[in-house]
Design a protein around this motif. Structure first.
Motif, short mmCIF file in Angstrom:
data_model
loop_
_atom_site.label_atom_id
_atom_site.label_comp_id
_atom_site.label_asym_id
_atom_site.label_seq_id
_atom_site.Cartn_x
_atom_site.Cartn_y
_atom_site.Cartn_z
N ASP A 142 1.10 -1.24 -0.09
CA ASP A 142 0.11 -0.15 -0.08
C ASP A 142 0.73 1.48 0.00
OD1 ASP A 142 -2.06 -1.76 0.42
OD2 ASP A 142 -2.41 -1.37 2.35
N ALA A 143 0.61 2.39 -0.75
CA ALA A 143 1.03 3.60 -0.49
C ALA A 143 -0.13 4.65 -0.19
CB ALA A 143 1.80 3.92 -1.80
N PHE A 144 0.34 5.42 0.61
CA PHE A 144 -1.29 6.15 1.25
C PHE A 144 -0.43 7.76 1.51
CE2 PHE A 144 0.85 3.71 4.72
CZ PHE A 144 0.89 4.66 5.67
N ILE A 145 -1.67 8.66 1.39
CA ILE A 145 -1.74 9.81 2.23
C ILE A 145 -1.97 9.66 3.60
CG2 ILE A 145 -2.34 12.16 1.96
CD1 ILE A 145 -0.28 11.50 -0.07
N ASN A 146 -1.38 10.35 4.44
CA ASN A 146 -1.74 10.36 5.89
C ASN A 146 -2.22 11.82 6.26
OD1 ASN A 146 -1.68 8.86 8.84
ND2 ASN A 146 -1.06 10.70 9.04
N ALA A 147 -3.25 12.01 6.58
CA ALA A 147 -3.90 13.21 6.96
C ALA A 147 -4.07 13.42 8.37
CB ALA A 147 -5.12 13.73 6.12
N LYS A 148 -3.70 14.21 9.00
CA LYS A 148 -3.87 14.52 10.71
C LYS A 148 -4.87 15.56 10.99
CE LYS A 148 -0.35 13.88 13.30
NZ LYS A 148 0.87 14.24 13.89
N GLU A 201 17.58 39.43 34.41
CA GLU A 201 16.34 38.85 34.36
C GLU A 201 16.47 37.54 33.70
OE1 GLU A 201 11.77 39.30 33.25
OE2 GLU A 201 13.31 41.00 32.94
N VAL A 202 16.24 36.41 34.39
CA VAL A 202 16.25 35.11 33.47
C VAL A 202 14.70 34.47 33.68
CG1 VAL A 202 17.17 32.71 33.71
CG2 VAL A 202 18.50 34.46 34.51
N THR A 203 14.40 33.87 32.49
CA THR A 203 12.95 33.58 32.09
C THR A 203 13.28 32.01 31.80
OG1 THR A 203 12.29 35.75 31.76
CG2 THR A 203 10.92 33.77 31.22
N THR A 204 12.51 31.20 32.29
CA THR A 204 12.40 29.63 31.92
C THR A 204 11.11 29.50 31.24
OG1 THR A 204 14.11 29.25 33.56
CG2 THR A 204 13.06 27.55 32.58
N PHE A 205 11.16 28.71 30.20
CA PHE A 205 9.83 28.33 29.63
C PHE A 205 9.82 26.53 29.71
CE2 PHE A 205 10.81 32.40 27.25
CZ PHE A 205 9.74 32.97 27.25
N SER A 206 8.73 26.21 30.33
CA SER A 206 8.71 24.71 30.47
C SER A 206 7.87 23.90 29.73
CB SER A 206 8.27 24.75 32.06
OG SER A 206 7.07 25.33 32.40
N GLY A 207 6.93 24.70 29.08
CA GLY A 207 5.99 24.20 27.85
C GLY A 207 4.64 24.04 28.43
N GLY A 208 3.68 23.17 27.92
CA GLY A 208 2.30 23.18 28.28
C GLY A 208 1.66 22.26 27.21
N SER A 209 0.26 22.36 27.07
CA SER A 209 -0.45 21.36 26.53
C SER A 209 -1.42 22.05 25.69
CB SER A 209 -1.21 20.15 27.32
OG SER A 209 -0.31 19.44 27.88
N GLU A 210 -2.12 21.42 24.42
CA GLU A 210 -2.88 22.08 23.49
C GLU A 210 -3.63 21.17 22.74
OE1 GLU A 210 -2.76 25.96 20.23
OE2 GLU A 210 -0.93 24.66 20.80
N PHE A 211 -4.69 21.19 22.43
CA PHE A 211 -5.58 20.73 21.52
C PHE A 211 -5.58 21.42 20.11
CE2 PHE A 211 -9.39 19.15 19.16
CZ PHE A 211 -9.15 17.63 19.63
N GLN A 212 -5.11 20.63 19.00
CA GLN A 212 -4.64 21.47 17.93
C GLN A 212 -5.46 20.70 16.75
OE1 GLN A 212 -0.64 20.12 17.99
NE2 GLN A 212 0.16 22.26 18.25
N PHE A 213 -5.79 21.45 15.54
CA PHE A 213 -6.16 21.08 14.23
C PHE A 213 -5.23 21.19 13.17
CE2 PHE A 213 -9.60 22.39 17.13
CZ PHE A 213 -10.61 21.23 16.93
N ILE A 226 -1.12 22.80 7.19
CA ILE A 226 -1.87 23.85 6.83
C ILE A 226 -2.20 24.92 8.12
CG2 ILE A 226 -4.27 24.70 5.79
CD1 ILE A 226 -4.49 21.85 4.39
N ASN A 227 -2.32 24.36 9.15
CA ASN A 227 -2.59 25.17 10.57
C ASN A 227 -1.32 25.39 11.44
OD1 ASN A 227 -5.42 25.81 9.49
ND2 ASN A 227 -6.10 23.83 10.45
N LEU A 228 -0.41 24.92 10.89
CA LEU A 228 0.67 25.08 11.80
C LEU A 228 1.95 25.90 11.25
CD1 LEU A 228 1.14 21.51 13.25
CD2 LEU A 228 0.02 23.46 14.27
N ASP A 229 2.60 26.60 11.88
CA ASP A 229 3.74 27.59 11.24
C ASP A 229 5.04 26.82 11.62
OD1 ASP A 229 2.07 29.57 10.46
OD2 ASP A 229 2.25 30.59 12.46
N ASP A 230 5.70 26.64 10.62
CA ASP A 230 7.04 25.81 10.87
C ASP A 230 8.14 27.00 11.31
OD1 ASP A 230 8.47 27.08 8.55
OD2 ASP A 230 7.38 25.67 7.45
N ASN A 231 9.28 26.50 11.71
CA ASN A 231 10.30 27.26 12.27
C ASN A 231 11.29 27.55 11.18
OD1 ASN A 231 11.93 25.12 11.87
ND2 ASN A 231 11.90 24.59 14.05
N GLY A 232 11.00 27.44 9.79
CA GLY A 232 11.88 27.81 8.92
C GLY A 232 12.60 26.86 8.19
#
Length: 290
Positions: A207-213, A231-243, A270-276
């Motif tokens: 099989d060869a397929f397209i995977n859509a998420k 000043e020192v700022t630390t980012f630790s992350g988080g959670s998100e529901f995405q499309f 389509i709905n995410l920005d890449d980092n370049g």
């Protein structure tokens, strides 16, 4: 969307011979391995050959290919003349028959019932199958902060649901993947996603397929320290529901009681920005038939 042309190029270059073997038939001096779709006085045989659907009609010992060639932009519908000739001993309408498996199947069954009132064929409306697999690979995490374009290990599991009767080219997949941090890139993420796959090449062996998420829940953890003066700022992350609306390309090859599977994930989102950086997430795994 800037990587969409490259994705289209991948699709144009993909080809793979059908490896499935059923029963061999010789037609006009050429031997074909064909599946039996309808068996009776008039038998419908078919397979995908060199990426093209080919259909054959067998009556007695005579086998004729059903063709629909195109001349000067018009379809010649030769298959209808073949069907008229083979079914001249019964009243069965040929005019509305299309050269597709469902349409031919209905016609062949109708003819066989005309010839033999006791003829019956088992019709299976749906046949769900499931597969469970695991995979591993590498990702450059192009849709998150990754200043050095570092690659991280990826591990995951997936559960696939398919219908082998009416929706053979389609599958639904629930997937969990874990991105593991390294000493060079202190970033990790966990993701549960819903995926749809369309199998544009479908045989019993390959099989060869397209995977859509379309949907995913992602939880990230990262240690990013910004120093501005004292000043020192630390980012630790988080959670998100995405499309994300992301698309990738995958391949399954039958091996043992399952499939060896390779996936080029999230080539376009389509709905995410890449980092370049160009997204590179390649995974290899194996899934078992349950």
């Amino acid at each position: 969307m800037k990587h969409l042309p490259l994705l289209c190029l991948f699709l144009m270059l993909l080809s793979y011979p059908a490896l499935q073997a059923q029963q061999n038939y010789t037609v006009s001096g050429t031997t074909y391995s064909l599946k039996t779709e309808v068996e009776g006085t008039l038998t419908l045989l078919w397979n995908t050959i060199d990426g093209e659907y080919r259909y054959f009609s067998k009556k007695g010992n005579d086998i004729v290919e059903l063709k629909n060639s195109k001349t000067d932009g018009d379809y010649q519908e030769e298959y209808k003349e073949v069907l008229r000739s083979q079914t001249a001993d019964a009243v069965v309408a040929v005019e509305d028959v299309n050269l597709t498996l469902p349409s031919l199947r209905a016609f062949f069954i109708a003819y066989n019932k005309k010839i033999d009132p006791a003829y019956s064929v088992e019709t299976v409306s749906i046949q769900l199958k499931t597969r469970l697999g695991g995979f591993a690979g590498l990702s450059n995490n192009a849709y998150f902060f990754n200043p050095d374009n570092s690659f991280l290990p990826v591990l995951g599991v997936e559960f696939e649901i398919i219908d082998d009767v009416r929706l053979r080219r389609h599958a639904i997949v629930f997937q969990f993947r874990q991105l593991i941090s390294s000493s060079d890139y202190d970033f990790s993420s966990s993701q549960v996603s819903f995926n749809y796959r369309f199998k544009f090449i479908k045989t019993d062996r390959f099989d060869a397929f397209i995977n859509a998420k379309p949907a995913a829940f992602t939880s990230i953890s990262r240690n990013q320290i910004l120093v501005e003066g004292e000043e020192v700022t630390t980012f630790s992350g988080g959670s998100e529901f995405q499309f994300p609306g992301s698309f990738g390309i995958g391949f399954d090859h039958a091996l043992g009681n399952g499939y060896l599977t390779f996936l080029f994930n999230d080539v376009v989102a389509i709905n995410l920005d890449d980092n370049g950086e160009f997204p590179l997430e390649l995974t290899l795994g194996y899934k078992w038939n349950l």
